[in-house]
Design an enzyme around this catalytic site. Structure first.
Site, PDB file in Angstrom:
ATOM      1  N   ASP A 179       0.839  -1.205   0.000  1.00 16.09           N
ATOM      2  CA  ASP A 179       0.000   0.000   0.000  1.00 16.09           C
ATOM      3  C   ASP A 179       0.876   1.258   0.000  1.00 16.09           C
ATOM      4  O   ASP A 179       1.891   1.313   0.711  1.00 16.09           O
ATOM      5  CB  ASP A 179      -0.866  -0.018   1.272  1.00 16.09           C
ATOM      6  CG  ASP A 179      -1.864   1.120   1.328  1.00 16.09           C
ATOM      7  OD1 ASP A 179      -2.827   1.087   0.550  1.00 16.09           O
ATOM      8  OD2 ASP A 179      -1.685   2.039   2.159  1.00 16.09           O
TER       9      ASP A 179
ATOM     10  N   GLU B 130       1.162  -0.787  -5.142  1.00 17.45           N
ATOM     11  CA  GLU B 130       0.205   0.282  -5.430  1.00 17.45           C
ATOM     12  C   GLU B 130       1.022   1.477  -5.894  1.00 17.45           C
ATOM     13  O   GLU B 130       1.354   2.370  -5.118  1.00 17.45           O
ATOM     14  CB  GLU B 130      -0.619   0.657  -4.193  1.00 17.45           C
ATOM     15  CG  GLU B 130      -1.793   1.528  -4.576  1.00 17.45           C
ATOM     16  CD  GLU B 130      -2.286   2.486  -3.505  1.00 17.45           C
ATOM     17  OE1 GLU B 130      -3.287   3.165  -3.747  1.00 17.45           O
ATOM     18  OE2 GLU B 130      -1.660   2.588  -2.431  1.00 17.45           O
TER      19      GLU B 130
END
Ligand code: NOJ
Ligand code: CA
Length: 533
Positions: A191, A251
């Protein structure tokens, strides 16, 4: 093919309205039959759920609302039997403000964990240390009266940023990945990897004209985004991943292809699978625009990772749909991202043609982003609604009250109904994924664009060589609302073929098998064929 599961919304086994790990386990056969190689589970760690799991309060456990560590192990083992790998979501940039590290950090200026986060004095009374703004609106600094300093948060105030310049943070976070490797995970989706580091001097970001959707001044995140130090950490995470034969999915929001290329690492020693989000910025169904973006990705000469939607963006069904031909368009999109070179990541429900169900009243909004951005930004609830399993109440997701309302279209767009309809989006996805799995050209072949001047139809070959032989697959995608005759010129590619055999198509009438004949493409249609000598 990787499949993203948003655990709150996949399947609810105990009928509290929230999906859980046992719910996922109960549907592994569905995923196996669909053709899923790996599931990426969005965060299911203990969390106050301020940002629905992206605010982690304990990295080494499972939130009771999703089950237990034992449930996780059972899911992992069952998945192994179905040959499905499990990828966890790793949130390295920030913790929850309820994490024990942060609770200690904020308790006093001399606490053991003080330097695990980023604390600074304000510039003056009521003035944060600099001008940085949060991705969720407002200043990126929150004042804590207890110790009279500000802490930094790129995202929501309940998500304080960890201080990656502190070696203790690094060690603890690297150990978290080892913990999950011991539990059998095959890798992580990382993330927000672009925001791990901040400028040591915390310089003000340069301002731009205008305001963003939260009413904050636009700026270039020059000093708190995409710092070179991020890559040092990615290399170290990769070293640990390699020790466990694991994959890192990133990401990776990037502005250009060279930035994306950097994430693979100069020696292919960083992220194996950085997602190409520039692909999702092609927001209209346009053969020319997609062709250009694919060419860019191909120019990087890396292994592409295509995504068309996820839990942070409007569903592809709505983004590309015209309101009338949405199912056909969903098949065209599948026909593209599942036949391109690389690994596609599918968002749960994409295979059904699930659509967004955005809140219509502010008081219904659950996502903090939507609460801050209403009504300009309605938040991400709309794309996070429960998986549609059948046409019974609550789409078979729960017999309780689902945490988000299900769109009315679940009556026709659900697993049970679509499984019985040979023309459904789901059956098309299944057939396509089966074809992809069995076809070496689709799996490993090079990408060769054809008919590059065609603004309506995206046409390309996937071609793989074994010895002196080659296998060639032709993909033709009509992205326009009108019928299009497509003449494929193979001689320019020095490809000799005497026969064209359809592998998968949505065309009403079968085209001629002579490669010299034009293919009559229906509006929004897919034609995939094998070219033989
Ligand atoms: C990206 C995640 O995908 C998003 O859902 C989340 O809000 C932010 N990172 C913060 O963790
Ligand atoms: Ca539940």
């Amino acid at each position: 093919m990787f499949y993203e599961i948003y655990p709150r919304s996949f399947a609810d086994s105990n009928n509290d309205g929230i999906g859980d790990l046992n719910g996922i386990k109960a549907h592994l056969t569905y995923l196996e039959n669909l053709g899923v190689d790996a599931i990426w589970i969005s965060p299911c760690y203990p969390s106050p759920q301020k940002d629905f799991g992206y605010d982690v309060s304990d990295y080494e456990n499972i939130d009771p609302m999703y089950g237990s560590l034992q449930d996780f192990d059972a899911l992992e083992q069952a998945a192994q039997q179905d040959k499905i790998k499990v990828i966890m979501d790793f949130v390295p940039n920030h913790t929850s403000d309820q994490h024990k590290w942060f609770l200690d950090s904020r308790s006093s200026r001399t606490s053991a964990h003080r330097d695990w986060y980023i604390w600074r004095d304000g510039k003056g009374p009521g003035q944060p240390p600099n001008n940085w703004i949060s991705d969720f609106g407002g200043p990126a600094w929150t004042y804590d009266p207890k110790t009279s300093q500000y802490y930094y948060h790129y995202f929501e105030a309940a998500q304080p940023d960890l201080n990656w310049r502190n070696p203790a943070v690094k060690d603890a976070m690297f150990d978290v990945t080892r913990f999950w490797y011991r539990h059998g995970v095959a890798g992580f989706r990382l993330d927000a990897v672009d925001t791990l580091f901040e400028d040591p001097q915390l310089r003000d970001n340069p301002l731009l004209d205008g305001k963003n959707e939260f009413g904050d001044r636009e700026m270039v995140n020059k000093f708190n985004d995409n710092l070179p130090e991020n890559h040092v950490i990615l290399k170290q995470l990769r070293t640990i991943a390699d020790e466990h034969d694991a994959v890192l999915v990133g990401e990776t929001w990037t502005d250009n292809i060279s930035q994306l290329k950097e994430y693979y690492g100069a020696k292919n020693d960083e992220i194996q699978m950085p997602m190409d989000f520039m692909f999702t910025t092609v927001n209209v169904l346009s053969a020319s625009k997609f062709r250009a973006q694919i060419a860019l990705q191909e120019s990087a000469k890396e292994w592409p990772v295509y995504v068309i939607s996820n839990h942070d963006m409007q569903r592809s069904y709505n983004r590309y749909g015209d309101g009338t031909h949405n199912d056909q368009i969903a098949k065209v999109m599948a026909g593209m991202y599942l036949t391109l070179r690389g690994t596609p990541i599918m968002y749960y429900g994409e295979e059904l043609g699930m659509e967004n169900n955005d809140p219509t009243r502010r008081e219904d909004v659950k996502d903090p982003l939507g609460q801050a951005g209403w009504p300009v930004n309605k938040g991400r609830d709309g794309e996070r609604t429960p998986m549609q399993w059948n046409d019974s109440t609550h789409a078979g997701f729960t017999s309780g009250t689902p945490w988000l309302p299900i769109p009315a279209s679940y009556k026709s767009h659900n697993v049970a109904t679509e499984s019985a309809d040979p023309n459904s989006v789901l059956v098309f996805y299944k057939n396509l994924l089966k074809l992809r799995r069995q076809n070496p050209a689709l799996l490993d072949g090079e990408y060769i664009p054809l008919n590059q001047e065609d603004t309506n139809v995206l046409t390309y070959l996937r071609r793989v060589h074994h010895g002196s032989e080659a296998e060639t697959v032709l993909v033709v995608l009509n992205m326009s609302a009108s019928a299009q005759p497509v003449q494929v010129n193979l001689s320019a590619q020095s490809i000799v073929s005497s026969k064209r055999e359809a592998l998968l198509t949505t065309l009403g009438a079968a085209p001629s098998t002579n490669p010299a004949d034009p293919i009559q493409m229906d509006p929004y249609s897919v034609y995939i064929a094998k070219l033989t000598r």
